[in-house]
Scaffold this motif. Structure first.
Motif, PDB file in Angstrom:
ATOM      1  N   GLY A 458      36.145  39.473  27.943  1.00  0.00           N
ATOM      2  CA  GLY A 458      37.251  40.154  27.271  1.00  0.00           C
ATOM      3  C   GLY A 458      38.378  40.589  28.172  1.00  0.00           C
ATOM      4  O   GLY A 458      39.361  41.162  27.686  1.00  0.00           O
ATOM      5  N   VAL A 459      38.304  40.324  29.467  1.00  0.00           N
ATOM      6  CA  VAL A 459      39.359  40.699  30.406  1.00  0.00           C
ATOM      7  C   VAL A 459      40.161  39.463  30.787  1.00  0.00           C
ATOM      8  O   VAL A 459      39.602  38.402  31.067  1.00  0.00           O
ATOM      9  CB  VAL A 459      38.775  41.381  31.661  1.00  0.00           C
ATOM     10  CG1 VAL A 459      39.880  41.696  32.666  1.00  0.00           C
ATOM     11  CG2 VAL A 459      38.044  42.663  31.269  1.00  0.00           C
ATOM     12  N   ASN A 460      41.473  39.609  30.811  1.00  0.00           N
ATOM     13  CA  ASN A 460      42.389  38.507  31.098  1.00  0.00           C
ATOM     14  C   ASN A 460      42.683  38.453  32.594  1.00  0.00           C
ATOM     15  O   ASN A 460      43.339  39.344  33.138  1.00  0.00           O
ATOM     16  CB  ASN A 460      43.680  38.718  30.295  1.00  0.00           C
ATOM     17  CG  ASN A 460      44.672  37.588  30.438  1.00  0.00           C
ATOM     18  OD1 ASN A 460      44.667  36.860  31.421  1.00  0.00           O
ATOM     19  ND2 ASN A 460      45.565  37.461  29.468  1.00  0.00           N
ATOM     20  N   PHE A 461      42.203  37.403  33.252  1.00  0.00           N
ATOM     21  CA  PHE A 461      42.501  37.172  34.671  1.00  0.00           C
ATOM     22  C   PHE A 461      43.455  35.980  34.837  1.00  0.00           C
ATOM     23  O   PHE A 461      43.550  35.407  35.919  1.00  0.00           O
ATOM     24  CB  PHE A 461      41.209  36.913  35.454  1.00  0.00           C
ATOM     25  CG  PHE A 461      40.358  38.135  35.645  1.00  0.00           C
ATOM     26  CD1 PHE A 461      40.601  39.003  36.692  1.00  0.00           C
ATOM     27  CD2 PHE A 461      39.327  38.417  34.764  1.00  0.00           C
ATOM     28  CE1 PHE A 461      39.822  40.135  36.875  1.00  0.00           C
ATOM     29  CE2 PHE A 461      38.534  39.543  34.934  1.00  0.00           C
ATOM     30  CZ  PHE A 461      38.785  40.415  35.989  1.00  0.00           C
ATOM     31  N   TRP A 462      44.159  35.636  33.766  1.00  0.00           N
ATOM     32  CA  TRP A 462      45.139  34.538  33.802  1.00  0.00           C
ATOM     33  C   TRP A 462      46.555  35.086  33.813  1.00  0.00           C
ATOM     34  O   TRP A 462      47.439  34.548  34.468  1.00  0.00           O
ATOM     35  CB  TRP A 462      44.926  33.638  32.584  1.00  0.00           C
ATOM     36  CG  TRP A 462      45.858  32.479  32.475  1.00  0.00           C
ATOM     37  CD1 TRP A 462      47.075  32.451  31.871  1.00  0.00           C
ATOM     38  CD2 TRP A 462      45.652  31.159  33.014  1.00  0.00           C
ATOM     39  NE1 TRP A 462      47.647  31.204  31.975  1.00  0.00           N
ATOM     40  CE2 TRP A 462      46.786  30.395  32.680  1.00  0.00           C
ATOM     41  CE3 TRP A 462      44.613  30.560  33.729  1.00  0.00           C
ATOM     42  CZ2 TRP A 462      46.909  29.058  33.044  1.00  0.00           C
ATOM     43  CZ3 TRP A 462      44.737  29.222  34.089  1.00  0.00           C
ATOM     44  CH2 TRP A 462      45.874  28.488  33.747  1.00  0.00           C
ATOM     45  N   GLY A 481      43.171  42.010  34.269  1.00  0.00           N
ATOM     46  CA  GLY A 481      42.439  42.330  35.479  1.00  0.00           C
ATOM     47  C   GLY A 481      43.181  41.881  36.721  1.00  0.00           C
ATOM     48  O   GLY A 481      44.315  41.382  36.657  1.00  0.00           O
ATOM     49  N   SER A 482      42.547  42.046  37.867  1.00  0.00           N
ATOM     50  CA  SER A 482      43.124  41.604  39.139  1.00  0.00           C
ATOM     51  C   SER A 482      42.000  41.099  40.034  1.00  0.00           C
ATOM     52  O   SER A 482      40.844  41.523  39.902  1.00  0.00           O
ATOM     53  CB  SER A 482      43.875  42.748  39.830  1.00  0.00           C
ATOM     54  OG  SER A 482      42.993  43.832  40.105  1.00  0.00           O
ATOM     55  N   TRP A 509      36.588  40.453  41.193  1.00  0.00           N
ATOM     56  CA  TRP A 509      37.362  40.352  39.960  1.00  0.00           C
ATOM     57  C   TRP A 509      37.213  41.690  39.237  1.00  0.00           C
ATOM     58  O   TRP A 509      36.150  41.985  38.672  1.00  0.00           O
ATOM     59  CB  TRP A 509      36.834  39.215  39.091  1.00  0.00           C
ATOM     60  CG  TRP A 509      37.061  37.832  39.652  1.00  0.00           C
ATOM     61  CD1 TRP A 509      36.833  37.402  40.919  1.00  0.00           C
ATOM     62  CD2 TRP A 509      37.530  36.692  38.923  1.00  0.00           C
ATOM     63  NE1 TRP A 509      37.135  36.074  41.047  1.00  0.00           N
ATOM     64  CE2 TRP A 509      37.568  35.608  39.838  1.00  0.00           C
ATOM     65  CE3 TRP A 509      37.917  36.469  37.618  1.00  0.00           C
ATOM     66  CZ2 TRP A 509      37.979  34.326  39.469  1.00  0.00           C
ATOM     67  CZ3 TRP A 509      38.329  35.194  37.233  1.00  0.00           C
ATOM     68  CH2 TRP A 509      38.364  34.130  38.148  1.00  0.00           C
ATOM     69  N   ASN A 510      38.269  42.484  39.272  1.00  0.00           N
ATOM     70  CA  ASN A 510      38.213  43.844  38.760  1.00  0.00           C
ATOM     71  C   ASN A 510      38.909  43.962  37.407  1.00  0.00           C
ATOM     72  O   ASN A 510      39.953  43.358  37.177  1.00  0.00           O
ATOM     73  CB  ASN A 510      38.866  44.810  39.743  1.00  0.00           C
ATOM     74  CG  ASN A 510      38.196  44.770  41.108  1.00  0.00           C
ATOM     75  OD1 ASN A 510      36.990  44.527  41.208  1.00  0.00           O
ATOM     76  ND2 ASN A 510      38.973  45.011  42.160  1.00  0.00           N
ATOM     77  N   GLY A 511      38.346  44.771  36.522  1.00  0.00           N
ATOM     78  CA  GLY A 511      38.915  44.983  35.204  1.00  0.00           C
ATOM     79  C   GLY A 511      40.155  45.848  35.250  1.00  0.00           C
ATOM     80  O   GLY A 511      40.601  46.285  36.322  1.00  0.00           O
TER      81      GLY A 511
END
Length: 681
Positions: A458-462, A481-482, A509-511
């Motif tokens: 559910g977290v966007n890393f794009w 996220g980052s 990969w952090n939320g």
């Protein structure tokens, strides 16, 4: 605010009921507009113009015979003509001393923008106004627009959703004559005295002030930070093409992208960007455009004259619309510009001159698109990698035989909603042709070469909007996220035609709130292959940061047809004669979604022709993600139409190799290259 209310109360008690007597200091330039406004208000019986001061007297007959004329403010004050309000429309460097003199003599002041030339002057004028109990109005006329409270109401009502940021954009042109009109024009200082002329502090200062107002930044305390990126195309000291990034104490970002070197003069705008739409104010026309999925709505508003507002404040205690203390935020921007390094000159190869003599003016090549990119990415020219901008040093540079082939960026400058992450850009051929792009206008969250996913539990890393099955479309969500490096090792060995390099790193990969979701082991390897070809390999493994499985998905796994991007992605720059093909077919329609051993892209880039050959492992079943028409990009789809699970005892591993070649390779060349190199994976 308490001090201002106290001053207004004093005026309610002591201001005379007689018509206010006004003096104008500076009757030429913008002073001529004040003369016209004063004539209008005097005819309406609102005020009486009793004196003017200017070393260059006005034309005979241009003023009523009852108006006293003095060479300067000192002479006017010495004559004691009974002035209540002094308007100061003089060179920037004289604003503060003249305002202090008028305040000290017991007069209220209307001072043109910018009100001062330094933070120290701001505090001196403010202290004097407080001590004398007088009012100071600053001539940011756009702050009298009734559009501003209307915009505030629309934002508060949720018409454009959650505010993502605010931008101020200005494209004006200024000729040689503009900078030759006075000694102080285009100067940062004159005879050792601060002037701080420039695109943001003077010519397009209203854009900055209006943007700050809509960002809720009025006072000094409302500003958390100011970043400047200043340039000039003219032979001046001051900046004429700049980006400013202001972060307010409440966390709002204001990005100002301004130039006086545009091909044509356009109305400057301030835009509030939201998750459901935008509100754009053309402040010179007081016109508001609200854009949402439901369509567009335009409205035009009236404006309260700031001199009339000052007179009203004297008579009734009404609040000033642009009180000096409420320009503290603007002064913080001015001070940041004043103390910044001198603006960097833009190289002549990126400038064209139009017109002749005094009408000649420079045009910075591609400036309109650059300003648009800066606004959309909330980035400076330097961060965008504009060729004439100051170079920001990368975290490291990948080299072969001393030649740089790729820069490693840590992503720390990337805005939060673009999902900051490490990436390679620019990536170059051995001849120096750049074959990557980052933060392009069409998708500012596309970042060179790297790894990104749009749905990690559910977290966007794009970056950008998120495609959800529930909405059936892309929507803005606070889900970004980052990816940050937590450790790096690098080794170099001899290999073939040149040196080889290896960069191994661990990443977290952090939320959105900083909690780790994934851990990653990533390895970049690069080596020379032939005089015109080098190889770049990427290996990565994704593991849950905790003890439970993590779902790795894409728009495709959430219901978007053939939208399975995510994993490895390479954003290319625009190129001519673009061709993409695999052993099984050519063109976007035949390569997108296909599963083949390799995929090639060739084209004519800015630096020359080049070919990229993407090679997957023999047993890889990930489809290729290919875009040619909408934008140029190639990826390996980790979750094409179904999510992949990363488990504590079973990391998700992927690898890919890319051959970067000068010139146009044929299928035969590619097959031979892969055969000679063995299994590059």
């Amino acid at each position: 605010m308490t001090t201002q209310h106290s001053a207004e109360s004093t005026h309610q008690q002591t201001a005379s009921t007689a018509i206010p007597r006004v003096a104008l200091v500076g009757v030429h330039g913008f002073g001529e507009r004040h003369l016209a406004n004063l004539a209008r208000l005097e005819q309406a019986g609102v005020l009486e113009l009793v004196a003017v001061a200017d070393p260059n007297p006005p034309q005979p007959g241009s003023l009523s015979g009852s108006v006293a004329v003095f060479p300067d403010l000192d002479g006017l004050l010495a004559a004691q003509p009974g002035v209540d309000v002094v308007i100061i429309a003089t060179p920037i460097q004289t604003h503060a001393p003249l305002a202090i003199a008028a305040l000290s003599a017991g007069m209220d002041v209307f001072v043109e923008k910018p009100p001062v030339a330094s933070l120290a002057q701001f505090e001196q004028v403010l202290d004097t106004a407080r001590e004398k109990g007088r009012l100071v109005q600053v001539g940011f006329q756009s702050l009298g627009s009734h559009a501003l409270p209307a915009i505030g109401d629309a934002v508060a009502a949720g018409e454009i959703g959650t505010v993502l940021g605010i931008s101020a954009s200005g494209q004006w042109l200024r000729t040689n004559a503009y900078f030759q009109r006075s000694r102080w024009a285009g100067k940062r200082s004159l005879d050792g005295v601060d002037v701080v002329d420039g695109v943001a502090t003077n010519a397009l200062a209203h854009a900055v002030a209006t943007g700050l107002h809509l960002a809720g930044a009025r006072t000094l305390d409302d500003v958390a930070s100011v970043e400047t990126d200043l340039y000039r195309a003219n032979q001046t000291e001051s900046d004429d093409t700049s980006v400013l990034r202001v972060r307010t104490a409440l966390g709002t970002t204001l990005l100002c992208a301004l130039t006086l070197c545009a091909p044509e003069q356009l109305d400057p705008t301030v835009t509030v960007h939201g998750t459901l739409g935008d509100i754009t104010l053309s402040y010179t026309r007081d016109e508001v455009l609200i854009t949402t999925p439901d369509g567009e709505r335009r409205e035009t508003y009236v404006r309260t004259d700031l001199l009339e507002n000052l007179l009203d404040a004297r008579a009734t205690g009404a609040p000033l619309l642009c009180a000096l203390q409420d320009t503290g935020a603007f002064t913080a921007v001015l001070e940041a510009i004043r103390t910044s390094p001198a603006p960097a000159p833009i190289d002549a190869e990126y400038i064209s001159w139009e017109g002749e003599g005094g009408d000649a003016h420079p045009v910075v090549r591609g400036i309109s698109d650059l300003l648009a990119r800066a606004v959309k990415a909330q980035a400076t020219f330097a961060e965008l990698g504009v060729p004439w901008a100051r170079a920001l040093p990368p975290t490291r540079t990948l080299t072969l035989d001393g030649r740089p082939v790729a820069d490693y960026q840590d992503g720390s400058h990337i805005r939060a909603v673009s999902s900051p992450r490490p990436y390679l850009h620019p990536v170059r051929t051995l001849a120096g042709t750049v074959v990557t792009d980052h933060q392009p206008l069409d998708h500012v969250w596309h970042l060179g070469v790297g790894v990104a996913l749009q749905d990690v539990d559910g977290v966007n890393f794009w970056g950008g909007r998120t495609y959800t099955r529930e909405a059936g479309q892309y929507v803005w969500r606070p889900d970004h996220g980052s990816i940050v490096s937590t450790g790096t090792t690098a080794a170099r060995t001899e290999a073939g035609e040149g040196h080889a390099g290896r960069l191994q790193e661990t990443l977290s990969w952090n939320g959105p709130h900083g909690a780790p979701i994934l851990g990653e082991e990533r390895t970049w390897a690069w080596s020379g292959v032939a005089p015109s070809v080098w190889r770049l390999s990427l290996d990565f493994a994704l593991s849950p940061a905790g003890g439970t499985p993590v779902s790795l998905g894409s728009p495709g796994s959430n219901g978007r047809f053939e939208g399975g991007y995510g994993g490895f992605f390479w954003r290319l720059p625009q190129c001519g004669d673009a061709a993409v093909w695999t052993p099984a077919g050519s063109g976007e329609s035949q390569t997108h979604g296909s599963v083949t051993r390799w995929l090639a892209w060739s084209g004519k880039f800015d630096g020359g022709p080049a070919t990229l050959v993407f090679v997957a492992p023999e047993d890889c079943t990930d489809p290729w993600f290919v875009r040619v028409d909408g934008y140029p990009g190639v990826g390996q789809s980790l979750a094409w139409d179904a999510p992949v699970m990363a488990r504590p005892d079973s990391p998700v591993r992927r690898r890919i190799t890319v051959f970067v070649a000068d010139g146009i390779l044929s299928t035969t060349d590619i097959e031979e290259l892969i055969k000679q190199q063995g299994d590059p994976s």
